[in-house]
Design a protein around this motif. Structure first.
Motif, PDB file in Angstrom:
ATOM      1  N   GLU A 145       0.820  -1.207   0.000  1.00 54.21           N
ATOM      2  CA  GLU A 145       0.000   0.000   0.000  1.00 54.21           C
ATOM      3  C   GLU A 145       0.857   1.262   0.000  1.00 54.21           C
ATOM      4  O   GLU A 145       0.584   2.206  -0.752  1.00 54.21           O
ATOM      5  CB  GLU A 145      -0.940   0.009   1.210  1.00 54.21           C
ATOM      6  CG  GLU A 145      -2.053  -1.004   1.123  1.00 54.21           C
ATOM      7  CD  GLU A 145      -2.890  -1.119   2.390  1.00 54.21           C
ATOM      8  OE1 GLU A 145      -2.734  -0.270   3.295  1.00 54.21           O
ATOM      9  OE2 GLU A 145      -3.708  -2.054   2.458  1.00 54.21           O
ATOM     10  N   ILE A 146       1.897   1.288   0.824  1.00 54.57           N
ATOM     11  CA  ILE A 146       2.794   2.446   0.876  1.00 54.57           C
ATOM     12  C   ILE A 146       3.498   2.617  -0.472  1.00 54.57           C
ATOM     13  O   ILE A 146       3.600   3.728  -1.004  1.00 54.57           O
ATOM     14  CB  ILE A 146       3.826   2.291   2.014  1.00 54.57           C
ATOM     15  CG1 ILE A 146       3.127   2.353   3.374  1.00 54.57           C
ATOM     16  CG2 ILE A 146       4.909   3.369   1.912  1.00 54.57           C
ATOM     17  CD1 ILE A 146       3.984   1.885   4.547  1.00 54.57           C
ATOM     18  N   ALA A 147       3.972   1.518  -1.041  1.00 53.29           N
ATOM     19  CA  ALA A 147       4.693   1.582  -2.316  1.00 53.29           C
ATOM     20  C   ALA A 147       3.813   2.096  -3.445  1.00 53.29           C
ATOM     21  O   ALA A 147       4.309   2.722  -4.379  1.00 53.29           O
ATOM     22  CB  ALA A 147       5.245   0.203  -2.663  1.00 53.29           C
ATOM     23  N   CYS A 148       2.516   1.874  -3.365  1.00 55.17           N
ATOM     24  CA  CYS A 148       1.601   2.290  -4.423  1.00 55.17           C
ATOM     25  C   CYS A 148       1.091   3.718  -4.252  1.00 55.17           C
ATOM     26  O   CYS A 148       0.365   4.224  -5.108  1.00 55.17           O
ATOM     27  CB  CYS A 148       0.429   1.310  -4.511  1.00 55.17           C
ATOM     28  SG  CYS A 148       0.918  -0.281  -5.204  1.00 55.17           S
ATOM     29  N   MET A 149       1.488   4.381  -3.186  1.00 52.06           N
ATOM     30  CA  MET A 149       1.080   5.771  -2.986  1.00 52.06           C
ATOM     31  C   MET A 149       1.746   6.647  -4.046  1.00 52.06           C
ATOM     32  O   MET A 149       2.881   6.408  -4.449  1.00 52.06           O
ATOM     33  CB  MET A 149       1.480   6.252  -1.586  1.00 52.06           C
ATOM     34  CG  MET A 149       0.743   5.531  -0.463  1.00 52.06           C
ATOM     35  SD  MET A 149       1.430   5.901   1.180  1.00 52.06           S
ATOM     36  CE  MET A 149       1.036   7.630   1.350  1.00 52.06           C
TER      37      MET A 149
END
Length: 172
Positions: A145-149
């Motif tokens: 989720e963080i990487a896709c921000m």
């Protein structure tokens, strides 16, 4: 629920798991290919401690997206060692090592872990439990989720900022 990502999903290795425990902003930077300053004094010191400690053991062994500091066999059991310069961030180190054990377990390899603090002359045993596997599954989802921000999470000051190789990037 999976977050849509507009590039390939992050390759989750021990460093990302470590960063997740320390700072989510570091996860975003690393997952977007933004490396910390390789000549940062604290990173250089960590590499020197790793390279010059436990010389009889096999160092820097690659496995999937991971690089184990030390691999050895004790009493017929594979032992993965993670060398840290201090126990200041022992929870992050424990989770990183558990991640290594989990990746091995997924490949059918049962191993034990040892956190090694040569400057403190200490070691801590780490074993993979069902509870830890469940926790790591949640960590992996949060890392994705963080990487896709679209942008990094907001900078949040914590006790590790003073020794962080990304601090110039975060606070300038």
């Amino acid at each position: 629920m999976a977050v849509p990502c507009f590039s390939e999903p992050p390759r989750i290795g021990g460093t990302l798991v470590w960063y997740f425990s320390i700072c989510h902003r570091e996860v975003w930077f690393m997952s977007h290919g933004i490396e910390p300053d390789r000549e940062d004094d604290f990173l250089v010191m960590g590499r020197l401690i790793d390279e010059n400690s436990y010389r009889r053991d096999r160092h820097s062994v690659s496995f999937g997206d991971n690089r184990f500091d030390i691999v050895k066999v004790e009493d017929g059991t594979l032992v993965v060692g993670e060398v840290k310069k201090s126990s200041r961030s022992i929870d992050a180190a424990r989770l990183q090592l558990a991640h290594y054990l989990y990746d091995l377990w997924k490949d059918g390899i049962i191993a034990k872990g040892q956190l090694l603090f040569p400057k403190e002359k200490r070691r801590k045993e780490v074993e993979l439990t069902e509870e830890t596997r469940h926790r790591l599954d949640g960590v992996y989802e949060e890392i994705r989720e963080i990487a896709c921000m679209a942008a990094p999470p907001k900078a949040v000051k914590n006790r590790f900022c003073s020794v962080c190789a990304y601090s110039d990037l975060c606070w300038s």
